[in-house]
Motif scaffolding. Structure first.
Motif, PDB file in Angstrom:
ATOM      1  N   GLN A   1       1.002  -1.469   0.022  1.00 13.01           N
ATOM      2  CA  GLN A   1      -0.516   0.246   0.324  1.00 13.01           C
ATOM      3  C   GLN A   1       0.804   1.357   0.115  1.00 13.01           C
ATOM      4  O   GLN A   1       0.610   2.516  -0.944  1.00 13.01           O
ATOM      5  N   GLU A   2       2.041   1.358   0.854  1.00 16.86           N
ATOM      6  CA  GLU A   2       2.884   2.040   1.110  1.00 16.86           C
ATOM      7  C   GLU A   2       3.571   2.573  -0.407  1.00 16.86           C
ATOM      8  O   GLU A   2       3.799   3.704  -1.177  1.00 16.86           O
ATOM      9  N   LYS A   3       3.780   1.463  -1.343  1.00 16.89           N
ATOM     10  CA  LYS A   3       4.850   1.572  -2.918  1.00 16.89           C
ATOM     11  C   LYS A   3       3.563   1.857  -3.797  1.00 16.89           C
ATOM     12  O   LYS A   3       3.840   2.973  -4.113  1.00 16.89           O
ATOM     13  N   TYR A   4       2.623   1.833  -3.423  1.00 17.73           N
ATOM     14  CA  TYR A   4       1.120   2.334  -4.334  1.00 17.73           C
ATOM     15  C   TYR A   4       1.303   3.457  -3.934  1.00 17.73           C
ATOM     16  O   TYR A   4       1.278   4.444  -5.089  1.00 17.73           O
ATOM     17  N   ILE A   5       1.328   4.418  -2.748  1.00 12.82           N
ATOM     18  CA  ILE A   5       0.998   5.798  -2.393  1.00 12.82           C
ATOM     19  C   ILE A   5       2.656   6.685  -2.948  1.00 12.82           C
ATOM     20  O   ILE A   5       2.217   7.763  -3.946  1.00 12.82           O
ATOM     21  N   ASN A   6       3.600   5.821  -3.028  1.00 16.18           N
ATOM     22  CA  ASN A   6       4.724   6.752  -3.456  1.00 16.18           C
ATOM     23  C   ASN A   6       5.173   7.120  -4.734  1.00 16.18           C
ATOM     24  O   ASN A   6       5.279   8.125  -5.252  1.00 16.18           O
ATOM     25  N   ASP A   7       3.859   5.634  -5.137  1.00 18.85           N
ATOM     26  CA  ASP A   7       4.553   5.492  -6.739  1.00 18.85           C
ATOM     27  C   ASP A   7       3.560   6.720  -7.253  1.00 18.85           C
ATOM     28  O   ASP A   7       3.496   6.900  -8.671  1.00 18.85           O
ATOM     29  N   PHE A   8       2.413   6.721  -6.898  1.00 17.27           N
ATOM     30  CA  PHE A   8       1.596   7.251  -7.164  1.00 17.27           C
ATOM     31  C   PHE A   8       1.898   9.144  -6.828  1.00 17.27           C
ATOM     32  O   PHE A   8       1.854   9.686  -7.941  1.00 17.27           O
ATOM     33  N   TRP A   9       2.493   9.390  -6.272  1.00 10.42           N
ATOM     34  CA  TRP A   9       2.622  10.769  -5.338  1.00 10.42           C
ATOM     35  C   TRP A   9       4.194  11.454  -6.534  1.00 10.42           C
ATOM     36  O   TRP A   9       3.970  12.839  -6.547  1.00 10.42           O
ATOM     37  N   ASN A  10       4.314  10.297  -7.316  1.00  7.49           N
ATOM     38  CA  ASN A  10       5.865  10.539  -8.202  1.00  7.49           C
ATOM     39  C   ASN A  10       4.892  11.088  -9.610  1.00  7.49           C
ATOM     40  O   ASN A  10       5.968  11.925  -9.866  1.00  7.49           O
ATOM     41  N   CYS A  11       3.534  10.588  -9.265  1.00  7.24           N
ATOM     42  CA  CYS A  11       3.030  11.620 -10.799  1.00  7.24           C
ATOM     43  C   CYS A  11       2.210  12.754 -10.889  1.00  7.24           C
ATOM     44  O   CYS A  11       1.679  13.095 -11.851  1.00  7.24           O
ATOM     45  N   VAL A  12       2.161  13.155  -9.532  1.00  8.23           N
ATOM     46  CA  VAL A  12       2.060  14.531  -8.697  1.00  8.23           C
ATOM     47  C   VAL A  12       2.796  15.522  -9.391  1.00  8.23           C
ATOM     48  O   VAL A  12       4.021  15.527  -8.825  1.00  8.23           O
ATOM     49  N   GLU A  13       2.316  16.608 -10.090  1.00  5.98           N
ATOM     50  CA  GLU A  13       3.027  17.233 -10.586  1.00  5.98           C
ATOM     51  C   GLU A  13       2.640  18.703  -9.960  1.00  5.98           C
ATOM     52  O   GLU A  13       1.217  19.081 -10.133  1.00  5.98           O
ATOM     53  N   GLY A  14       3.280  19.534  -9.276  1.00  4.19           N
ATOM     54  CA  GLY A  14       2.754  20.480  -8.956  1.00  4.19           C
ATOM     55  C   GLY A  14       2.370  20.267  -7.530  1.00  4.19           C
ATOM     56  O   GLY A  14       2.078  19.193  -6.700  1.00  4.19           O
ATOM     57  N   LYS A  15       1.674  21.325  -6.673  1.00  2.00           N
ATOM     58  CA  LYS A  15       1.030  20.823  -5.232  1.00  2.00           C
ATOM     59  C   LYS A  15      -0.541  21.508  -5.903  1.00  2.00           C
ATOM     60  O   LYS A  15      -0.727  22.426  -5.900  1.00  2.00           O
ATOM     61  N   LEU A  16      -1.346  20.506  -4.744  1.00  2.00           N
ATOM     62  CA  LEU A  16      -2.640  20.643  -4.746  1.00  2.00           C
ATOM     63  C   LEU A  16      -2.856  21.554  -3.252  1.00  2.00           C
ATOM     64  O   LEU A  16      -2.507  21.406  -2.431  1.00  2.00           O
ATOM     65  N   LYS A  17      -3.635  22.987  -3.677  1.00  2.00           N
ATOM     66  CA  LYS A  17      -3.275  23.606  -2.388  1.00  2.00           C
ATOM     67  C   LYS A  17      -4.591  24.533  -2.656  1.00  2.00           C
ATOM     68  O   LYS A  17      -5.411  24.810  -3.074  1.00  2.00           O
ATOM     69  N   TYR A  18      -5.771  24.177  -0.857  1.00  2.00           N
ATOM     70  CA  TYR A  18      -6.769  25.445  -0.883  1.00  2.00           C
ATOM     71  C   TYR A  18      -7.099  25.917   0.497  1.00  2.00           C
ATOM     72  O   TYR A  18      -6.482  24.769   1.510  1.00  2.00           O
TER      73      TYR A  18
END
Lengths: 294, 294
Positions: free
Chosen positions: B277-294
């Motif tokens: 599960q943690e590997k999945y999360i890390n792999d996913f985060w590596n695809c996030v480009e920029g940052k979501l801020k609200y």
């Protein structure tokens, strides 16, 4: 020979029974259980399973027993560049539409059985056994969800208020179709673009078109589907007052195997639908290109 | 004070089945009048029915649990409403309001309860599909009142790996600016052959339904920004009860509060395998480009 509305209704009922009693239960039982078995077709996102093949065989057997004079085109037996849709009555079948959904147990895989005559769709039955939705219709007979007539309430077809189905599809990479699709998606959403109410993705062309037929979606645009993905739902859509045109600019008249489609719901006038289609096309940056169309 | 979570889960289940669900089902697609918020939230829709249903839920819960706090979408005041340590109902009367307005059958009601800011009861009901998914802390997950064997379900599924997964995404109502750009770029990265290369995207237009679908094994993950606590509170309890995990949408946000506004939700695994599960999360985060801020 042209099949009469009565003949079509009779065929429609037989197909409903087949899907209810024999095909639906297999799809429902096997979804999500075949992950290890799928064979790669073009890349790992194009998943074809053994169930796909055995279901197509079952449907084909039923058809050759009951309608021996009709032709048959199925996803699994289609030969690129060779198989053609003739003028004779032809069943056009997708044993499992939404194969990725099927493999992942996302409950939007379905079976799509259409019938064409003189190259156009005259009958369609689409069955999603997971949520038990049977969409069906035939030319002159109207279309139905689980036996209840689809009656899209009259309401304005306003572009910015629309709910649009888009799919990312199997294509990947920075060129051609993938890029056009990405840009279109962004143009639909952006407040500097169409700024529509929302975008939805269900992962099944047949279900998306049926949802447009029911008026749940205002439109569905995609490139990549084949005739078996759209043949059944085209008739269901048209009988509910919707239209299916080309997904590329200016293509008003389509071949069943057009490969690029835009479906627009009913519940409005033909003039509004045309205006809507032209508006949609205006956001496209180039044509989607696919082999083996027509 | 001992709080019987199981009893609360049951009470809310009856409320949504008997009173709330029928209103949502009946009124879906019938609301042509709705408020469009201004500016960047112009596509964010609220109807009279949202307000009416929230009143009904609030009153019923207040009568039964007079000492509990209540946070609802309609009564929420930005910067003022806070979730405290007290038992607090967090309620979205109609999640997927755009779906509701368009009669796209994925609107639902979503009622959660937090104690010490942790979601401990969750009830989600979609009356269109007649699907009730509920949970309370320590009591497992129920589907339409029956205990759901999620371990058995996850055993039949494929491995939890990014490039074999189906990901739910929602562009949301911010349609330009940094968050929109971040979402569009991240979507492209998730699809790209050399990056995420996921099997596909799905977009249901309801955070609550999406979290319920992940729990049921229909989807592998969901990444979003812009949602509020009431969109995710019920689903949070249901998903974590089945071994799923919710973290922030941005890299490194392992521990987040329920009102974090950005989320990455990932399903459980057959053997409760935290490493996968943690590997999945890390792999996913590596695809996030920029940052979501609200």
């Amino acid at each position: 020979m042209v099949l009469s509305s009565n003949e079509l209704k009779d065929i429609e009922n037989k197909i409903i029974d087949l899907l209810n009693n024999e095909i639906g239960p297999i799809i429902k039982k096997r979804t999500g259980t075949t992950f290890g078995e799928y064979s790669d077709k073009t890349n790992s996102t194009d998943i074809v399973t053994e169930v796909d093949k055995s279901v197509e065989k079952k449907i084909k057997e039923f058809i050759s027993e009951n309608y021996p004079n009709f032709s048959f085109i199925g996803e699994e037996t289609y030969i690129k560049g060779e198989t053609k849709i003739g003028p004779e009555p032809t069943f056009i079948v997708d044993p499992i539409d939404g194969t990725t959904n099927f493999v992942h147990a996302f409950p939007f895989s379905c079976t799509s059985i259409g019938l064409s005559e003189n190259g156009d769709s005259v009958l369609g039955v689409v069955y999603n056994p997971h949520i038990d939705q049977m969409f069906h219709g035939s030319k002159g007979n109207g279309s139905y969800l689980n036996g209840e007539r689809l009656d899209v309430k009259k309401r304005p077809l306003d572009f910015t208020s629309s709910l649009v189905a888009l799919e990312s599809g199997y294509e990947r990479g920075d060129t051609g179709n993938f890029l056009i699709k990405s840009k279109l998606c962004k143009a639909m959403l952006s407040e500097n673009g169409a700024h529509v109410h929302g975008v939805r993705s269900l992962g099944s062309a047949a279900m998306n078109i049926c949802y447009a037929a029911a008026g749940y979606l205002d439109c569905y645009w995609e490139g990549g589907p084949w005739c078996w993905d759209v043949c059944a739902s085209k008739c269901i859509l048209e009988e509910a007052g919707g239209i299916l045109v080309g997904g590329n600019k200016g293509v008003w008249d389509i071949h069943l195997n057009e490969r690029v489609y835009l479906a627009v719901r009913g519940g409005t006038t033909e003039a509004e639908q045309k205006k809507y289609v032209e508006k949609f096309w205006s956001y496209l940056e180039g044509d989607l290109v696919y082999e083996y169309s027509h | 004070m001992t709080i019987d979570l199981n009893q609360i889960e049951k009470f809310i289940s009856e409320l949504v089945l008997d009173k709330v669900g029928p209103i949502i089902k009946k009124k879906s697609g019938s609301q042509q009048n709705y408020d469009l918020k201004t500016g960047s939230r112009r596509v964010d829709i609220v109807t009279e029915i949202d307000k009416e249903v929230e009143q009904l839920i609030w009153k019923t819960l207040k009568d039964e649990y007079p000492t509990f706090q209540f946070v609802g979408e309609e009564g929420y005041v930005e910067g003022v409403t806070e979730i405290t340590n007290d038992p607090t109902f967090i309620v979205d009367p109609i999640d997927g309001t755009t779906n509701f307005v368009h009669d796209f059958p994925f609107s639902c009601t979503s009622i959660g309860l937090t104690i010490s800011k942790v979601p401990v009861v969750g009830v989600i009901y979609n009356p269109h599909l007649d699907l009730l998914v509920t949970a309370s802390k320590g009591n497992g997950v129920k589907v339409n009142g029956e205990q759901f064997d999620y371990t058995q379900k996850y055993q039949t599924m494929g491995p939890l790996v990014l490039n074999k997964s189906i990901v739910a995404l929602q562009p949301g109502s911010a349609r330009e600016g940094e968050n929109f750009t971040c979402k569009m770029k991240t979507y492209q990265n998730l699809l790209a052959y050399e990056k995420g290369f996921v099997h596909g995207f799905r977009n249901l237009g309801s955070s609550a339904m999406t979290l319920a679908y992940i729990t049921l094994g229909h989807l592998d993950s969901y990444w979003d920004g812009g949602c509020y606590s009431w969109d995710v509170c019920a689903g949070w309890c249901i998903l974590t009860e089945s071994g799923g995990r919710i973290v922030g949408a941005n890299k490194g946000e392992w521990d987040i509060p329920v009102d974090n506004r950005t989320y990455l939700a990932v399903r459980g695994t057959a053997n409760n395998d935290k490493e996968t599960q943690e590997k999945y999360i890390n792999d996913f985060w590596n695809c996030v480009e920029g940052k979501l801020k609200y």
